[in-house]
Design a protein around this motif. Structure first.
Motif, PDB file in Angstrom:
ATOM      1  N   GLY A 267      34.808  45.743  36.264  1.00 19.43           N
ATOM      2  CA  GLY A 267      34.353  44.714  37.185  1.00 19.43           C
ATOM      3  C   GLY A 267      33.149  45.210  37.947  1.00 19.43           C
ATOM      4  O   GLY A 267      32.436  46.110  37.493  1.00 19.43           O
ATOM      5  N   LEU A 268      32.974  44.640  39.140  1.00 15.32           N
ATOM      6  CA  LEU A 268      31.827  45.052  39.950  1.00 15.32           C
ATOM      7  C   LEU A 268      31.912  46.538  40.258  1.00 15.32           C
ATOM      8  O   LEU A 268      30.904  47.211  40.420  1.00 15.32           O
ATOM      9  CB  LEU A 268      31.806  44.237  41.246  1.00 15.32           C
ATOM     10  CG  LEU A 268      31.743  42.723  41.011  1.00 15.32           C
ATOM     11  CD1 LEU A 268      31.902  41.955  42.314  1.00 15.32           C
ATOM     12  CD2 LEU A 268      30.437  42.343  40.330  1.00 15.32           C
ATOM     13  N   GLY A 269      33.145  47.062  40.306  1.00 20.36           N
ATOM     14  CA  GLY A 269      33.355  48.491  40.552  1.00 20.36           C
ATOM     15  C   GLY A 269      32.714  49.360  39.475  1.00 20.36           C
ATOM     16  O   GLY A 269      32.264  50.464  39.758  1.00 20.36           O
ATOM     17  N   ASN A 270      32.682  48.874  38.237  1.00 16.79           N
ATOM     18  CA  ASN A 270      32.097  49.677  37.149  1.00 16.79           C
ATOM     19  C   ASN A 270      30.583  49.538  37.096  1.00 16.79           C
ATOM     20  O   ASN A 270      29.864  50.517  36.913  1.00 16.79           O
ATOM     21  CB  ASN A 270      32.608  49.202  35.782  1.00 16.79           C
ATOM     22  CG  ASN A 270      34.086  49.408  35.621  1.00 16.79           C
ATOM     23  OD1 ASN A 270      34.853  48.829  36.378  1.00 16.79           O
ATOM     24  ND2 ASN A 270      34.469  50.226  34.677  1.00 16.79           N
TER      25      ASN A 270
ATOM     26  N   TYR B 133      36.334  39.604  46.976  1.00 17.36           N
ATOM     27  CA  TYR B 133      35.771  39.765  45.617  1.00 17.36           C
ATOM     28  C   TYR B 133      35.153  38.435  45.154  1.00 17.36           C
ATOM     29  O   TYR B 133      34.102  38.410  44.517  1.00 17.36           O
ATOM     30  CB  TYR B 133      36.912  40.174  44.678  1.00 17.36           C
ATOM     31  CG  TYR B 133      36.490  41.031  43.503  1.00 17.36           C
ATOM     32  CD1 TYR B 133      36.269  42.396  43.644  1.00 17.36           C
ATOM     33  CD2 TYR B 133      36.330  40.478  42.235  1.00 17.36           C
ATOM     34  CE1 TYR B 133      35.912  43.182  42.562  1.00 17.36           C
ATOM     35  CE2 TYR B 133      35.981  41.258  41.144  1.00 17.36           C
ATOM     36  CZ  TYR B 133      35.769  42.611  41.315  1.00 17.36           C
ATOM     37  OH  TYR B 133      35.412  43.387  40.243  1.00 17.36           O
TER      38      TYR B 133
ATOM     39  N   SER C 202      40.394  43.333  33.667  1.00 19.59           N
ATOM     40  CA  SER C 202      40.743  43.549  35.064  1.00 19.59           C
ATOM     41  C   SER C 202      40.036  44.799  35.590  1.00 19.59           C
ATOM     42  O   SER C 202      39.437  44.802  36.668  1.00 19.59           O
ATOM     43  CB  SER C 202      42.256  43.724  35.196  1.00 19.59           C
ATOM     44  OG  SER C 202      42.572  44.225  36.470  1.00 19.59           O
ATOM     45  N   ALA C 203      40.114  45.866  34.794  1.00 14.32           N
ATOM     46  CA  ALA C 203      39.559  47.138  35.248  1.00 14.32           C
ATOM     47  C   ALA C 203      38.034  47.104  35.333  1.00 14.32           C
ATOM     48  O   ALA C 203      37.441  47.562  36.306  1.00 14.32           O
ATOM     49  CB  ALA C 203      40.015  48.240  34.301  1.00 14.32           C
TER      50      ALA C 203
ATOM     51  N   GLN D 287      44.994  50.126  49.018  1.00 19.95           N
ATOM     52  CA  GLN D 287      45.151  50.580  47.626  1.00 19.95           C
ATOM     53  C   GLN D 287      45.709  51.997  47.498  1.00 19.95           C
ATOM     54  O   GLN D 287      46.670  52.203  46.758  1.00 19.95           O
ATOM     55  CB  GLN D 287      43.831  50.452  46.875  1.00 19.95           C
ATOM     56  CG  GLN D 287      43.624  49.062  46.303  1.00 19.95           C
ATOM     57  CD  GLN D 287      42.515  49.055  45.267  1.00 19.95           C
ATOM     58  OE1 GLN D 287      41.357  49.245  45.605  1.00 19.95           O
ATOM     59  NE2 GLN D 287      42.878  48.838  44.021  1.00 19.95           N
TER      60      GLN D 287
ATOM     61  N   THR E  75      48.392  44.644  39.777  1.00 15.41           N
ATOM     62  CA  THR E  75      47.780  43.884  38.662  1.00 15.41           C
ATOM     63  C   THR E  75      48.176  44.512  37.326  1.00 15.41           C
ATOM     64  O   THR E  75      48.511  43.816  36.384  1.00 15.41           O
ATOM     65  CB  THR E  75      46.236  43.845  38.750  1.00 15.41           C
ATOM     66  OG1 THR E  75      45.782  45.171  38.901  1.00 15.41           O
ATOM     67  CG2 THR E  75      45.749  43.023  39.888  1.00 15.41           C
TER      68      THR E  75
ATOM     69  N   VAL F  84      47.785  47.580  43.397  1.00 13.31           N
ATOM     70  CA  VAL F  84      48.064  46.242  43.930  1.00 13.31           C
ATOM     71  C   VAL F  84      48.936  45.413  42.992  1.00 13.31           C
ATOM     72  O   VAL F  84      49.142  44.231  43.211  1.00 13.31           O
ATOM     73  CB  VAL F  84      46.769  45.454  44.266  1.00 13.31           C
ATOM     74  CG1 VAL F  84      46.078  46.075  45.434  1.00 13.31           C
ATOM     75  CG2 VAL F  84      45.853  45.360  43.082  1.00 13.31           C
TER      76      VAL F  84
ATOM     77  N   SER G 256      41.927  49.298  38.844  1.00 12.27           N
ATOM     78  CA  SER G 256      42.717  48.223  39.482  1.00 12.27           C
ATOM     79  C   SER G 256      44.106  48.698  39.887  1.00 12.27           C
ATOM     80  O   SER G 256      45.079  47.966  39.746  1.00 12.27           O
ATOM     81  CB  SER G 256      42.890  47.017  38.542  1.00 12.27           C
ATOM     82  OG  SER G 256      41.688  46.571  38.037  1.00 12.27           O
TER      83      SER G 256
ATOM     84  N   PHE H 180      40.034  52.482  42.279  1.00  8.16           N
ATOM     85  CA  PHE H 180      39.582  51.096  42.443  1.00  8.16           C
ATOM     86  C   PHE H 180      39.240  50.527  41.073  1.00  8.16           C
ATOM     87  O   PHE H 180      39.593  49.408  40.731  1.00  8.16           O
ATOM     88  CB  PHE H 180      38.348  51.030  43.358  1.00  8.16           C
ATOM     89  CG  PHE H 180      37.852  49.617  43.570  1.00  8.16           C
ATOM     90  CD1 PHE H 180      38.528  48.757  44.427  1.00  8.16           C
ATOM     91  CD2 PHE H 180      36.729  49.147  42.910  1.00  8.16           C
ATOM     92  CE1 PHE H 180      38.096  47.449  44.610  1.00  8.16           C
ATOM     93  CE2 PHE H 180      36.286  47.844  43.094  1.00  8.16           C
ATOM     94  CZ  PHE H 180      36.972  46.998  43.949  1.00  8.16           C
ATOM     95  N   SER H 181      38.541  51.347  40.281  1.00 12.61           N
ATOM     96  CA  SER H 181      38.055  50.863  39.001  1.00 12.61           C
ATOM     97  C   SER H 181      39.202  50.524  38.048  1.00 12.61           C
ATOM     98  O   SER H 181      39.121  49.551  37.310  1.00 12.61           O
ATOM     99  CB  SER H 181      37.147  51.917  38.381  1.00 12.61           C
ATOM    100  OG  SER H 181      36.593  51.406  37.204  1.00 12.61           O
TER     101      SER H 181
ATOM    102  N   LEU I  17      43.652  39.529  39.711  1.00 10.05           N
ATOM    103  CA  LEU I  17      44.089  39.546  41.111  1.00 10.05           C
ATOM    104  C   LEU I  17      44.878  38.287  41.440  1.00 10.05           C
ATOM    105  O   LEU I  17      45.891  38.337  42.138  1.00 10.05           O
ATOM    106  CB  LEU I  17      42.866  39.667  42.032  1.00 10.05           C
ATOM    107  CG  LEU I  17      42.260  41.073  42.111  1.00 10.05           C
ATOM    108  CD1 LEU I  17      40.826  41.030  42.606  1.00 10.05           C
ATOM    109  CD2 LEU I  17      43.099  41.978  43.018  1.00 10.05           C
TER     110      LEU I  17
HETATM  111  N1  PFF Z   1      38.783  47.107  38.932  1.00 12.43           N
HETATM  112  C1  PFF Z   1      37.928  46.118  39.522  1.00 12.43           C
HETATM  113  C2  PFF Z   1      36.499  46.634  39.523  1.00 12.43           C
HETATM  114  O1  PFF Z   1      36.261  47.771  39.100  1.00 12.43           O
HETATM  115  O2  PFF Z   1      35.630  45.896  39.961  1.00 12.43           O
HETATM  116  C3  PFF Z   1      38.332  45.740  40.913  1.00 12.43           C
HETATM  117  C4  PFF Z   1      39.787  45.433  41.073  1.00 12.43           C
HETATM  118  C5  PFF Z   1      40.374  44.437  40.274  1.00 12.43           C
HETATM  119  C6  PFF Z   1      40.533  46.152  41.986  1.00 12.43           C
HETATM  120  C7  PFF Z   1      41.727  44.184  40.401  1.00 12.43           C
HETATM  121  C8  PFF Z   1      41.874  45.900  42.121  1.00 12.43           C
HETATM  122  C9  PFF Z   1      42.451  44.908  41.332  1.00 12.43           C
HETATM  123  F1  PFF Z   1      43.719  44.693  41.461  1.00 12.43           F
END
Ligand code: PFF
Length: 449
Positions: free
Chosen positions: A24-27, A108, A21-22, A388, A233, A231, A228, A225-226, A334
């Protein structure tokens, strides 16, 4: 009800799912590009400190509430107090978290679809399917809708299978694959001319930038954000943890995996930017700043792969496979947020709930694709800049102020009987009450300016 709920079957299963989950595109996209445009090494250092000092305590708030309540985010927040006012506040905050999760997933899934088409297009070229390749490159409504539908379909299919056979089984398969592709790409890019300059920019901090307030606040937002956060999750994943699992240690492992992945992705992206520069591809804009945002991923990197001869197509395929997998494991977490609400509150069967929620979210994605200019950036801003952080504050407040100190202690002692003697217990309850909400609010106020 406790017996019918899903549960992660092993520590490693939970870790890979939460890291899925953590990470993702954010990383792979967000962190390296933010680092590149915010002073490289300085951003990296500040990000690492904030991830552990601030994001980790907030993550612990979600995991602890989740396992204590063993329920979806709305029921969990509602159940923390007997007082009607606080129960209503729990219902409201939980519902807002579900709404934010739904809207984050709606954009997303679109971006995940772009990653998929960037993966399929060079593959089609390799297979000699020229017409398919140009259609995939067309970026029209039909293309965007189809690739988004494929990513949404995969997300629904995994979530419909449940916690152990869906989330855990697929995260356990996909996360090691993700790491292997990332390592392979790093080894390749580091052998190219120009990579050394990128490494130096990334790893050597400029001391004067370390205290730049703008940099600190961007790093904090990125860390939240990274991981998660905000929200629900991590709350819902925490609710599937076994009582015997040691929550603070699980939280540290997830934070380490997430920051470790972001750090490692930086070892790919920053050198790649400088390799592209060495090959004459425009990577800096007129003011000397780095091209950021979608252009970097969709123009600079493909242009770099094009200069790599026959290997380039395979590097592109591997890179966008990496992005697609990272996006998928985040998307499933998500979708689990609304699905767990449908299953537990409305008693809808899991496969139905996955199809209904996933289908409704896909309809929102279609609307965004159709009215792209008007909606895309707005949805991102409302959910990630406003939603968030504010919900992050709410979750810390629920853990720090609504839950009693002895409830927290009982919950944390289950997997760690000696918790009372640890540094964690001496610091965390205070942190989550005062420091976390105050600093998240500071980020929020800053983002409004
Ligand atoms: N953490 C994910 C990322 O770094 O791309 C994005 C994300 C996933 C944000 C799940 C919030 C969430 F609940």
């Amino acid at each position: 009800m406790a017996q019918t709920r899903g549960q992660f079957s092993s520590k490693i299963g939970f870790l890979l799912a939460a890291a899925g989950s953590a990470v993702g595109l954010g990383n792979i996209w967000g962190f390296p590009t933010q680092a590149a445009s915010n002073g490289g090494g300085a951003f990296l250092l500040v990000y690492l400190v904030l991830a552990f000092v601030l994001a980790y305590p907030a993550l612990m708030a979600e995991l602890t509430i989740g396992r204590y309540a063993r329920a979806n985010v709305i029921t969990a927040l509602e159940s923390l107090s007997e007082k009607p006012g606080l129960r209503r506040a729990g219902w409201l905050s939980g519902s807002a978290a579900v709404a934010v999760a739904i809207f984050i997933l709606s954009f997303y899934a679109i971006v995940a679809g772009w990653m998929l088409s960037e993966f399929l297009s060079p593959l089609a070229a390799q297979l000699g399917a020229g017409a398919t390749e140009s259609w995939l490159d067309s970026a029209g409504f039909a293309r965007n809708a189809l690739v988004c539908a494929i990513m949404s379909g995969l997300t629904i299919a995994i979530i419909a299978r449940g916690v152990e056979k869906g989330i855990e089984a697929w995260s356990t398969r996909l996360m090691p694959l993700l790491f292997a592709i990332l390592l392979g790409l790093i080894i390749y890019v580091l052998t190219q001319a120009g990579a050394g300059r990128g490494l130096a920019a990334y790893l050597i901090p400029t001391p004067s930038q370390l205290l730049d307030p703008q940099l600190i606040l961007s790093a904090l937002g990125q860390a939240f954000f990274s991981l998660s956060l905000g929200v629900g999750t991590m709350l819902i994943y925490g609710s599937y943890l076994r009582d015997t699992d040691n929550l603070p240690r699980m939280g540290v492992s997830v934070t380490l995996l997430d920051t470790g992945f972001a750090f490692t992705a930086g070892l790919l992206i920053l050198p790649a930017i400088y390799v592209a520069d060495a090959r004459g591809i425009a990577v800096f804009n007129d003011t000397g700043g780095l091209i950021a945002g979608p252009d970097l991923i969709f123009q600079v990197l493909p242009a770099l792969f094009d200069t790599m001869g026959s290997a380039g197509a395979w590097v592109a395929i591997a890179f966008f496979a990496l992005m697609s997998i990272a996006a998928l494991t985040s998307a499933i977490s998500l979708l689990e947020v609304p699905v767990s609400v449908c299953v537990e509150r409305w008693k809808i069967s899991r496969p139905r709930a996955a199809c209904l929620s996933g289908g409704a979210i896909f309809a929102i994605s279609l609307l965004i694709i159709w009215q792209f200019e008007a909606l895309f950036n707005t949805v991102i801003t409302v959910t990630t800049v406003y939603g968030q952080p504010l919900l992050g504050v709410a979750l810390c407040v629920f853990a720090g102020w609504v839950m009693q100190r002895n409830q927290l202690l009982n919950e944390l002692s289950k997997g760690h009987p000696e918790i009372e003697k640890t540094v964690f217990w001496k610091i965390w309850p205070f942190y989550v009450r005062f420091i976390c909400p105050a600093l998240i609010l500071l980020t929020f106020v800053q983002s409004l300016r």
